[in-house]
Motif scaffolding. Structure first.
Motif, PDB file in Angstrom:
ATOM      1  N   LYS A  73      -0.032  -6.299   7.881  1.00  0.00           N
ATOM      2  CA  LYS A  73       1.216  -6.621   7.180  1.00  0.00           C
ATOM      3  C   LYS A  73       0.966  -7.622   6.054  1.00  0.00           C
ATOM      4  CE  LYS A  73       4.420  -5.825  11.006  1.00  0.00           C
ATOM      5  NZ  LYS A  73       5.377  -6.471  11.940  1.00  0.00           N
ATOM      6  N   GLU A  74       0.166  -8.633   6.323  1.00  0.00           N
ATOM      7  CA  GLU A  74      -0.105  -9.659   5.312  1.00  0.00           C
ATOM      8  C   GLU A  74      -0.941  -9.081   4.167  1.00  0.00           C
ATOM      9  OE1 GLU A  74       0.907 -12.789   3.550  1.00  0.00           O
ATOM     10  OE2 GLU A  74       1.481 -12.681   5.657  1.00  0.00           O
ATOM     11  N   VAL A  75      -1.912  -8.236   4.492  1.00  0.00           N
ATOM     12  CA  VAL A  75      -2.731  -7.598   3.453  1.00  0.00           C
ATOM     13  C   VAL A  75      -1.843  -6.721   2.568  1.00  0.00           C
ATOM     14  CG1 VAL A  75      -4.548  -5.876   3.045  1.00  0.00           C
ATOM     15  CG2 VAL A  75      -4.919  -7.710   4.698  1.00  0.00           C
ATOM     16  N   ARG A  76      -0.914  -6.006   3.159  1.00  0.00           N
ATOM     17  CA  ARG A  76       0.011  -5.173   2.369  1.00  0.00           C
ATOM     18  C   ARG A  76       0.840  -6.031   1.433  1.00  0.00           C
ATOM     19  NH1 ARG A  76       3.804  -1.323   5.237  1.00  0.00           N
ATOM     20  NH2 ARG A  76       4.063  -0.637   3.095  1.00  0.00           N
ATOM     21  N   ALA A  77       1.316  -7.168   1.934  1.00  0.00           N
ATOM     22  CA  ALA A  77       2.149  -8.049   1.109  1.00  0.00           C
ATOM     23  C   ALA A  77       1.344  -8.658  -0.048  1.00  0.00           C
ATOM     24  CB  ALA A  77       2.750  -9.157   1.964  1.00  0.00           C
ATOM     25  N   LEU A  78       0.100  -8.965   0.199  1.00  0.00           N
ATOM     26  CA  LEU A  78      -0.736  -9.605  -0.824  1.00  0.00           C
ATOM     27  C   LEU A  78      -1.273  -8.630  -1.864  1.00  0.00           C
ATOM     28  CD1 LEU A  78      -2.750 -11.996   1.503  1.00  0.00           C
ATOM     29  CD2 LEU A  78      -1.100 -12.698  -0.233  1.00  0.00           C
ATOM     30  N   THR A  79      -1.488  -7.383  -1.458  1.00  0.00           N
ATOM     31  CA  THR A  79      -2.176  -6.448  -2.341  1.00  0.00           C
ATOM     32  C   THR A  79      -1.309  -5.301  -2.837  1.00  0.00           C
ATOM     33  OG1 THR A  79      -2.910  -5.094  -0.476  1.00  0.00           O
ATOM     34  CG2 THR A  79      -4.390  -6.861  -1.211  1.00  0.00           C
ATOM     35  N   ALA A  80      -0.156  -5.106  -2.276  1.00  0.00           N
ATOM     36  CA  ALA A  80       0.714  -3.971  -2.604  1.00  0.00           C
ATOM     37  C   ALA A  80       0.066  -2.637  -2.244  1.00  0.00           C
ATOM     38  CB  ALA A  80       1.137  -4.004  -4.067  1.00  0.00           C
ATOM     39  N   LEU A  81      -0.831  -2.657  -1.253  1.00  0.00           N
ATOM     40  CA  LEU A  81      -1.425  -1.410  -0.759  1.00  0.00           C
ATOM     41  C   LEU A  81      -0.441  -0.724   0.176  1.00  0.00           C
ATOM     42  CD1 LEU A  81      -5.067  -2.540   0.187  1.00  0.00           C
ATOM     43  CD2 LEU A  81      -4.395  -1.138  -1.758  1.00  0.00           C
ATOM     44  N   GLY A  82      -0.617   0.561   0.337  1.00  0.00           N
ATOM     45  CA  GLY A  82       0.180   1.300   1.308  1.00  0.00           C
ATOM     46  C   GLY A  82      -0.314   0.997   2.707  1.00  0.00           C
ATOM     47  N   LEU A  83       0.423   1.461   3.701  1.00  0.00           N
ATOM     48  CA  LEU A  83       0.078   1.182   5.092  1.00  0.00           C
ATOM     49  C   LEU A  83      -1.314   1.712   5.445  1.00  0.00           C
ATOM     50  CD1 LEU A  83       0.815   0.101   7.858  1.00  0.00           C
ATOM     51  CD2 LEU A  83       1.973   2.260   8.345  1.00  0.00           C
ATOM     52  N   THR A  84      -1.618   2.934   5.065  1.00  0.00           N
ATOM     53  CA  THR A  84      -2.910   3.539   5.387  1.00  0.00           C
ATOM     54  C   THR A  84      -4.061   2.783   4.726  1.00  0.00           C
ATOM     55  OG1 THR A  84      -1.824   5.682   5.545  1.00  0.00           O
ATOM     56  CG2 THR A  84      -4.224   5.686   5.359  1.00  0.00           C
ATOM     57  N   GLU A  85      -3.889   2.437   3.441  1.00  0.00           N
ATOM     58  CA  GLU A  85      -4.946   1.730   2.721  1.00  0.00           C
ATOM     59  C   GLU A  85      -5.171   0.330   3.301  1.00  0.00           C
ATOM     60  OE1 GLU A  85      -2.324   3.128   1.145  1.00  0.00           O
ATOM     61  OE2 GLU A  85      -3.207   4.773   0.009  1.00  0.00           O
ATOM     62  N   ALA A  86      -4.082  -0.360   3.643  1.00  0.00           N
ATOM     63  CA  ALA A  86      -4.199  -1.697   4.223  1.00  0.00           C
ATOM     64  C   ALA A  86      -4.867  -1.628   5.594  1.00  0.00           C
ATOM     65  CB  ALA A  86      -2.832  -2.354   4.336  1.00  0.00           C
ATOM     66  N   LYS A  87      -4.501  -0.635   6.393  1.00  0.00           N
ATOM     67  CA  LYS A  87      -5.101  -0.451   7.725  1.00  0.00           C
ATOM     68  C   LYS A  87      -6.596  -0.178   7.578  1.00  0.00           C
ATOM     69  CE  LYS A  87      -4.636   2.347  11.914  1.00  0.00           C
ATOM     70  NZ  LYS A  87      -5.784   3.198  12.014  1.00  0.00           N
ATOM     71  N   THR A  88      -6.962   0.683   6.647  1.00  0.00           N
ATOM     72  CA  THR A  88      -8.374   0.997   6.410  1.00  0.00           C
ATOM     73  C   THR A  88      -9.146  -0.238   5.973  1.00  0.00           C
ATOM     74  OG1 THR A  88      -7.782   3.260   5.791  1.00  0.00           O
ATOM     75  CG2 THR A  88      -9.941   2.472   5.088  1.00  0.00           C
TER      76      THR A  88
END
Length: 123
Positions: A73-88
């Motif tokens: 969740k924090e990586v998504r907020a910081l990078t604007a990546l999608g869920l799949t990309e952030a999970k990867t």
């Protein structure tokens, strides 16, 4: 100039032992050391290297600390990546979250990821 050239020519005739004795005699006569002169000459180079401080940093996620969902969740907020990309990204740690950021931004990202439970390294 001619005097200097003559002096260099005369000093070139000295043996290694005579040159060492001359150096020692000059050190005693003038109260200086050849080592001190080398240290003084090296000091400006060291000062120049210290002035060049790093201005761009890479923030590397090194682990999720067992709290993968919060870190994602924090990586998504910081990078604007999608869920799949952030999970990867989180699952493939160690991996860069952001590259070429300022020191302040890198410290901010590190604090946020660590608050979520992850571990971060700044390079």
């Amino acid at each position: 100039m001619a005097d200097i050239a003559n002096l260099v020519a005369e000093l070139s005739k000295l043996t290694v032992l005579e040159a060492a004795d001359l150096a020692k005699a000059l050190e005693e006569a003038w109260g200086v050391s050849a080592a001190a002169a080398v240290a003084v000459a090296a000091a400006p180079a060291a000062a120049a290297e210290a002035v060049e401080e790093k201005t761009e940093f890479d923030v590397i996620l090194t682990g999720d600390g067992g709290k993968k969902i919060q870190v994602i969740k924090e990586v998504r907020a910081l990078t604007a990546l999608g869920l799949t990309e952030a999970k990867t990204l989180v699952e493939s740690a160690p991996k860069a979250i952001k590259e070429g950021v300022s020191k302040a931004e890198a410290e901010d990202i590190k604090a946020k990821i660590e608050a979520a439970g992850g571990t971060v390294e700044i390079k």
